[in-house]
Design a protein around this motif. Structure first.
Motif, short mmCIF file in Angstrom:
data_model
loop_
_atom_site.label_atom_id
_atom_site.label_comp_id
_atom_site.label_asym_id
_atom_site.label_seq_id
_atom_site.Cartn_x
_atom_site.Cartn_y
_atom_site.Cartn_z
N ALA A 110 -2.53 1.07 -5.09
CA ALA A 110 -2.09 1.27 -3.87
C ALA A 110 -3.33 1.01 -2.85
CB ALA A 110 -1.90 2.81 -3.69
N ARG A 160 -5.87 -4.30 -5.36
CA ARG A 160 -4.83 -5.41 -5.69
C ARG A 160 -5.64 -6.47 -5.28
NH1 ARG A 160 -1.52 -2.46 -2.46
NH2 ARG A 160 -1.38 -4.02 -0.97
N PHE A 162 3.34 1.67 -3.44
CA PHE A 162 2.43 2.14 -4.76
C PHE A 162 1.75 3.51 -4.31
CE2 PHE A 162 2.05 -2.58 -5.43
CZ PHE A 162 2.78 -2.72 -6.63
N GLN A 163 1.32 3.84 -3.30
CA GLN A 163 0.73 4.86 -2.97
C GLN A 163 1.79 6.09 -3.06
OE1 GLN A 163 -2.33 5.72 -1.84
NE2 GLN A 163 -1.55 8.01 -1.95
N LEU A 197 4.32 6.01 -4.95
CA LEU A 197 4.84 6.15 -6.44
C LEU A 197 3.69 6.49 -7.09
CD1 LEU A 197 6.59 2.49 -7.06
CD2 LEU A 197 7.77 4.97 -6.65
N ALA A 198 2.38 6.88 -6.57
CA ALA A 198 1.30 7.27 -7.30
C ALA A 198 1.40 8.84 -7.62
CB ALA A 198 0.16 6.97 -6.61
N ASP A 238 0.68 7.83 -12.79
CA ASP A 238 -0.06 8.23 -11.57
C ASP A 238 -1.68 7.33 -11.29
OD1 ASP A 238 1.20 10.49 -11.74
OD2 ASP A 238 -0.16 11.98 -11.46
N PHE A 271 -0.40 3.53 -10.56
CA PHE A 271 0.13 3.18 -9.06
C PHE A 271 -1.02 3.62 -7.94
CE2 PHE A 271 4.40 3.83 -10.97
CZ PHE A 271 4.85 2.67 -10.95
N GLN A 272 -1.75 4.60 -8.26
CA GLN A 272 -2.91 4.66 -7.35
C GLN A 272 -3.78 3.61 -7.28
OE1 GLN A 272 -3.26 7.74 -5.54
NE2 GLN A 272 -4.97 6.88 -4.62
N ASP A 311 0.92 -1.32 -0.03
CA ASP A 311 0.02 -0.04 0.12
C ASP A 311 0.80 1.19 0.21
OD1 ASP A 311 -2.51 -1.56 0.56
OD2 ASP A 311 -2.88 -0.70 2.15
#
Lengths: 108, 108
Positions: free
Chosen positions: B16, B21, A12-13, A15-16, B9, B12-13, A9
């Motif tokens: 997250a 997932r 990835f958050q 990298l978002a 964006d 990845f968002q 979480d």
DNA sequence: GCAATAGTGAAGCAATTACTTCACTATTTT
DNA sequence: AAAATAGTGAAGTAATTGCTTCACTATTGC
């Protein structure tokens, strides 16, 4: 550790956000101070520090303060973990497609 | 298309969130309807549809409605794009470390 | 010692997120 | 034709995010 969804979480958050990906990109070319990370970004230093905290909490970046300057580095192990999760899912899907292809070829 | 940061964006968002997932993981084992995706999740169907919309907007999942059932599939190209971004940064970092190692070995 | 530099911390704020419920529309099944 | 199934859409809400500003603390250079 292999299935730590909370850590995924956070990664990835982290990298978002384009600013944070910019920071990771910069760091992939070598360590940098907070101010150096901030330099190309159109936002306050405070905001940059907040982004940095997100990156650090995600494990993607490690920092160390010497004197008054905080030096930041990428943590490649964390990058590898994110990469690995995606790779596993993609491979599962592709293997499935292969088996399906075989099946269709046989029953033709 | 090679450097579409907005798309990164979104991807990845999308990744997250553990529910999303989970949905990707489920889909990596084969296509599924919205209800099938919802089944293991402790939330309303409406919420699942909203997550699905996020996944679809990110390009990670493609859906097609036939009759009253919407069938969902993974889009491996999108997964590969996310994977690629991470991989590039990790490799840049590791190449840098290698050069540094060589340099230190030479000047020793 | 004084000023400049590097970063920290807290409060505040608008926008976004991750849900909920409820009312609704199609499509199948019986 | 009636009932069950599969999903949609809108409104509401609490929590989180991505900033800002301002006041502050260390450290370093002159």
């Amino acid at each position: 550790m292999l299935h730590d969804t909370a850590q995924l979480d956070l990664m990835f958050q982290a990298l978002a956000d384009p600013a944070r990906r910019g920071m990771v990109e910069r760091l992939s070319r070598g360590p940098a101070s907070v101010s150096q990370l901030a330099e190309p970004l159109a936002m306050s230093l405070s905001a940059v520090v907040q982004h940095l905290n997100v990156l650090e909490a995600s494990g993607l970046v490690r920092t160390e303060k010497v004197g008054r300057v905080r030096t930041c580095q990428i943590e490649p192990k964390a990058l590898r973990a994110a990469e690995h999760w995606i790779n596993e899912r993609r491979l599962a899907w592709e293997r499935r497609l292969d088996r399906l292809g075989d099946f269709l070829a046989e029953t033709e």
